[in-house]
Design a protein around this motif. Structure first.
Motif, PDB file in Angstrom:
ATOM      1  N   ALA A  95      -5.154 155.637 -52.781  1.00 13.24           N
ATOM      2  CA  ALA A  95      -5.340 157.072 -52.524  1.00 13.24           C
ATOM      3  C   ALA A  95      -6.772 157.322 -52.086  1.00 13.24           C
ATOM      4  CB  ALA A  95      -5.033 157.862 -53.800  1.00 13.24           C
ATOM      5  N   TRP A  96      -6.929 158.248 -51.147  1.00 12.94           N
ATOM      6  CA  TRP A  96      -8.244 158.472 -50.537  1.00 12.94           C
ATOM      7  C   TRP A  96      -8.575 159.951 -50.523  1.00 12.94           C
ATOM      8  CZ3 TRP A  96     -12.729 156.649 -49.489  1.00 12.94           C
ATOM      9  CH2 TRP A  96     -13.498 157.101 -48.420  1.00 12.94           C
ATOM     10  N   GLN A  97      -9.744 160.272 -51.030  1.00 11.51           N
ATOM     11  CA  GLN A  97     -10.226 161.657 -50.984  1.00 11.51           C
ATOM     12  C   GLN A  97     -11.413 161.696 -50.032  1.00 11.51           C
ATOM     13  OE1 GLN A  97     -10.884 162.292 -55.247  1.00 11.51           O
ATOM     14  NE2 GLN A  97      -8.920 163.349 -55.386  1.00 11.51           N
ATOM     15  N   PRO A  98     -11.177 162.109 -48.744  1.00  7.82           N
ATOM     16  CA  PRO A  98     -12.238 162.008 -47.744  1.00  7.82           C
ATOM     17  C   PRO A  98     -13.470 162.863 -48.050  1.00  7.82           C
ATOM     18  CG  PRO A  98     -10.220 162.967 -46.795  1.00  7.82           C
ATOM     19  CD  PRO A  98      -9.913 162.622 -48.204  1.00  7.82           C
ATOM     20  N   GLU A  99     -13.255 164.032 -48.664  1.00  7.58           N
ATOM     21  CA  GLU A  99     -14.413 164.927 -48.901  1.00  7.58           C
ATOM     22  C   GLU A  99     -15.418 164.276 -49.838  1.00  7.58           C
ATOM     23  OE1 GLU A  99     -11.374 165.944 -50.638  1.00  7.58           O
ATOM     24  OE2 GLU A  99     -10.579 166.091 -48.600  1.00  7.58           O
ATOM     25  N   THR A 100     -14.921 163.583 -50.827  1.00  6.42           N
ATOM     26  CA  THR A 100     -15.843 162.989 -51.814  1.00  6.42           C
ATOM     27  C   THR A 100     -16.045 161.492 -51.566  1.00  6.42           C
ATOM     28  OG1 THR A 100     -13.972 162.605 -53.259  1.00  6.42           O
ATOM     29  CG2 THR A 100     -15.206 164.631 -53.633  1.00  6.42           C
ATOM     30  N   LYS A 101     -15.434 160.985 -50.515  1.00  2.17           N
ATOM     31  CA  LYS A 101     -15.472 159.548 -50.207  1.00  2.17           C
ATOM     32  C   LYS A 101     -15.125 158.712 -51.455  1.00  2.17           C
ATOM     33  CE  LYS A 101     -18.844 159.471 -46.387  1.00  2.17           C
ATOM     34  NZ  LYS A 101     -18.065 160.089 -45.410  1.00  2.17           N
ATOM     35  N   THR A 102     -14.050 159.175 -52.116  1.00  2.53           N
ATOM     36  CA  THR A 102     -13.593 158.470 -53.317  1.00  2.53           C
ATOM     37  C   THR A 102     -12.246 157.809 -53.040  1.00  2.53           C
ATOM     38  OG1 THR A 102     -14.717 160.062 -54.745  1.00  2.53           O
ATOM     39  CG2 THR A 102     -12.936 158.789 -55.747  1.00  2.53           C
ATOM     40  N   ALA A 103     -12.145 156.542 -53.398  1.00  2.00           N
ATOM     41  CA  ALA A 103     -10.862 155.843 -53.291  1.00  2.00           C
ATOM     42  C   ALA A 103     -10.315 155.634 -54.690  1.00  2.00           C
ATOM     43  CB  ALA A 103     -11.056 154.491 -52.611  1.00  2.00           C
TER      44      ALA A 103
ATOM     45  N   ALA B  58     -15.861 154.165 -48.688  1.00  2.00           N
ATOM     46  CA  ALA B  58     -15.854 154.617 -50.091  1.00  2.00           C
ATOM     47  C   ALA B  58     -17.244 154.521 -50.722  1.00  2.00           C
ATOM     48  CB  ALA B  58     -14.862 153.786 -50.900  1.00  2.00           C
ATOM     49  N   GLU B  59     -17.621 155.611 -51.411  1.00  2.00           N
ATOM     50  CA  GLU B  59     -18.882 155.613 -52.158  1.00  2.00           C
ATOM     51  C   GLU B  59     -18.604 155.551 -53.655  1.00  2.00           C
ATOM     52  OE1 GLU B  59     -21.133 158.981 -50.750  1.00  2.00           O
ATOM     53  OE2 GLU B  59     -21.315 158.071 -48.754  1.00  2.00           O
ATOM     54  N   LYS B  60     -17.364 155.952 -53.998  1.00  2.00           N
ATOM     55  CA  LYS B  60     -16.951 155.853 -55.397  1.00  2.00           C
ATOM     56  C   LYS B  60     -15.559 155.240 -55.415  1.00  2.00           C
ATOM     57  CE  LYS B  60     -16.007 158.707 -59.446  1.00  2.00           C
ATOM     58  NZ  LYS B  60     -16.219 160.006 -60.098  1.00  2.00           N
ATOM     59  N   ILE B  61     -15.336 154.298 -56.309  1.00  2.65           N
ATOM     60  CA  ILE B  61     -13.994 153.714 -56.429  1.00  2.65           C
ATOM     61  C   ILE B  61     -13.532 153.830 -57.871  1.00  2.65           C
ATOM     62  CG2 ILE B  61     -12.611 151.602 -56.245  1.00  2.65           C
ATOM     63  CD1 ILE B  61     -14.241 150.785 -53.850  1.00  2.65           C
ATOM     64  N   ILE B  62     -12.359 154.445 -58.007  1.00  3.51           N
ATOM     65  CA  ILE B  62     -11.714 154.496 -59.322  1.00  3.51           C
ATOM     66  C   ILE B  62     -10.610 153.457 -59.282  1.00  3.51           C
ATOM     67  CG2 ILE B  62     -10.351 155.921 -60.887  1.00  3.51           C
ATOM     68  CD1 ILE B  62     -11.732 158.398 -59.668  1.00  3.51           C
TER      69      ILE B  62
ATOM     70  N   ASN C 193     -11.479 146.148 -50.624  1.00  2.00           N
ATOM     71  CA  ASN C 193     -12.200 145.965 -49.353  1.00  2.00           C
ATOM     72  C   ASN C 193     -11.784 147.012 -48.329  1.00  2.00           C
ATOM     73  OD1 ASN C 193     -14.115 143.860 -49.433  1.00  2.00           O
ATOM     74  ND2 ASN C 193     -12.456 142.364 -49.617  1.00  2.00           N
ATOM     75  N   ALA C 194     -10.482 147.319 -48.287  1.00  2.00           N
ATOM     76  CA  ALA C 194      -9.999 148.328 -47.331  1.00  2.00           C
ATOM     77  C   ALA C 194     -10.628 149.680 -47.658  1.00  2.00           C
ATOM     78  CB  ALA C 194      -8.478 148.414 -47.383  1.00  2.00           C
ATOM     79  N   ALA C 195     -10.756 149.984 -48.941  1.00  2.00           N
ATOM     80  CA  ALA C 195     -11.372 151.252 -49.349  1.00  2.00           C
ATOM     81  C   ALA C 195     -12.861 151.264 -48.970  1.00  2.00           C
ATOM     82  CB  ALA C 195     -11.206 151.452 -50.853  1.00  2.00           C
TER      83      ALA C 195
END
Ligand SMILES: Nc1ncnc2c1ncn2[C@@H]1O[C@H](COP(=O)(O)OP(=O)(O)OP(=O)(O)O)[C@@H](O)[C@H]1O
Ligand SMILES: O=C(O)[C@H](O)CO
Length: 389
Positions: A82-90, A130-134, A123-125
């Motif tokens: 799942a990807w949240q583009p606004e927060t660059k969080t995967a 991605a700047e943050k990964i959960i 890696n794809a994220a």
């Protein structure tokens, strides 16, 4: 005409038979049949394992990204994150690439199974920016301490000859050194591993080693036997020793380090990841608490495949029930299999009643195949009597 009653449906998946999303869909279908009386609000849940990514996507909180990665045995499989583009969080779920449901029972082999595919997802994220990964952990087929994923991310795990060790939990017994490769020019657009904020959503708080450790507690469901137990436990102990000696990170007694075959521990040791409870994090992301504050919820339906004494010890249905009860909303648990005596059931403080609809005499295979019909029957029966009460 009276106002329809609002029912929040927030289940875990039924391991081996039903996703949390499908549980919700069945509840919605039954709700449709009583559309004048019931409004169903669905929030499929997860504790960090199976269904973690799906829960966010279902709630409309992230975009879906698909990647072909290696399954635990190295075969190609399509996994989602799942990807949240606004927060660059995967939001990445290890079970998508390295989960137990990807293997047939006879294929389970944590000596060889690897988390390499989870590293490919990560890696794809990172490639996306991605700047943050959960990273949700749980439901794994692996016991490799997350080493496969870290190999894919660019760490070298070497034996005493300086050669890379093979994939799988068994190879950790020959681990002698861990080396972090520096990012090359081609990787300039990507954040380096150190620049990324790593949050690990764990489904359990077990330690890495020992009686309550990853291999002893969760190994058997992955196919660990007496012999492979010793190899795998020694492998994880070796990983912990090297992290302590060379990286000054002591993960031996860290609660949660044992999640997903020790993957949580190595991500703390090598990526400075923060460990959190998967349920707590998902509840926060889905703003479950706010749902109770902004909707007049009349009933909560939760569930999991098997309810037993463990259910009341922090398992997902009980966490949901505790939340519901804080807002004076009754909670009902639905399960495929109930393994508790009447006295044990009476001890369930927050989960007020448990419903199942299944004949004792039916074999598990048949029950698993009939999950959808059984669940629909249970919802129909229960809701009809609840509405008329
Ligand atoms: N549809 C079903 N009908 C009957 N029994 C089921 C059904 N689905 C799952 N089960 C039983 O529940 C077990 C799985 O339980 P559950 O889904 O609660 O997972 P678990 O092992 O307790 O792990 P966790 O809750 O941490 O994900 C299965 O092994 C099976 O015995
Ligand atoms: O994957 C596993 O080993 C269990 O779900 C505990 O994290």
């Amino acid at each position: 005409m009276s106002v329809p009653k609002t029912i929040l449906v927030a289940p875990d998946s039924f391991k081996g038979s039903l996703s949390a999303v499908n549980f919700c869909r069945i509840a919605e279908k039954v709700g449709q049949a009583h559309a004048n009386e019931i409004h169903v609000l669905s929030r499929p849940m997860s504790d960090g394992g199976e269904g973690f990514v799906e829960a966010l996507i279902y709630a409309g909180l992230a975009e879906v990204k698909k990647v072909v990665v290696q399954d635990p045995l190295g075969r190609a499989t399509t996994a989602k994150f799942a990807w949240q583009p606004e927060t660059k969080t995967a939001i990445v779920e290890m079970a998508q690439a390295s989960g137990l449901p990807l293997l047939a029972p006879y294929e389970r082999n944590p000596l060889k199974a690897s988390t390499y595919g989870t590293g490919q997802l990560l890696n794809a994220a990172i490639d996306l920016g991605a700047e943050k990964i959960i990273l949700g952990l749980g439901g794994s087929a692996t016991n490799d301490g997350g080493v496969g994923a870290l190999q894919s991310l660019g760490f070298a795990f070497l034996d005493d000859q300086g050669d890379p060790i093979e994939l799988g939990g068994e190879a950790l017994t020959s681990l002698s050194k861990i080396v972090k490769k520096s990012p090359g020019m081609a990787e300039n657009k990507r954040k380096s591993l150190d620049e990324i904020e790593w949050v690990i959503a764990c489904d359990v708080s077990n330690p890495l080693l020992g009686e309550q450790g990853a291999t002893a507690v969760f190994g058997p469901q992955k196919g660990v036997d007496e012999q492979s137990f010793t190899t795998l436990e020694n492998g994880l102990a070796r990983l912990a020793d090297i992290l302590k000696k060379d990286w000054h990170q002591d993960i031996r007694d860290l609660p949660g380090a044992g999640a997903a075959g020790g993957m949580a521990g190595s991500f703390v040791g090598l990526l400075n990841a923060q460990l959190v409870s998967g349920f707590d994090l998902l509840s926060e992301l889905l703003q479950l608490e706010k749902l109770f504050q902004t909707h007049a919820i009349d009933l909560v339906i939760t569930g999991e495949g098997k309810m037993d004494l463990q259910t009341q010890f922090g398992k997902l249905p009980n966490r949901i029930a505790e939340l519901a009860n804080r807002y004076q909303v009754p909670a009902v648990g639905v399960c495929g299999k109930l393994e508790a005596s009447a006295a044990e059931l009476a001890a369930f403080k927050d989960l007020r009643s448990i419903h199942e609809d299944l004949a004792e005499t039916t074999s598990l295979d048949v029950l698993l195949a009939q999950t959808d019909q059984n669940l629909e029957k249970t919802f129909n029966r229960y809701l009809t009597s609840w509405l008329s009460a």
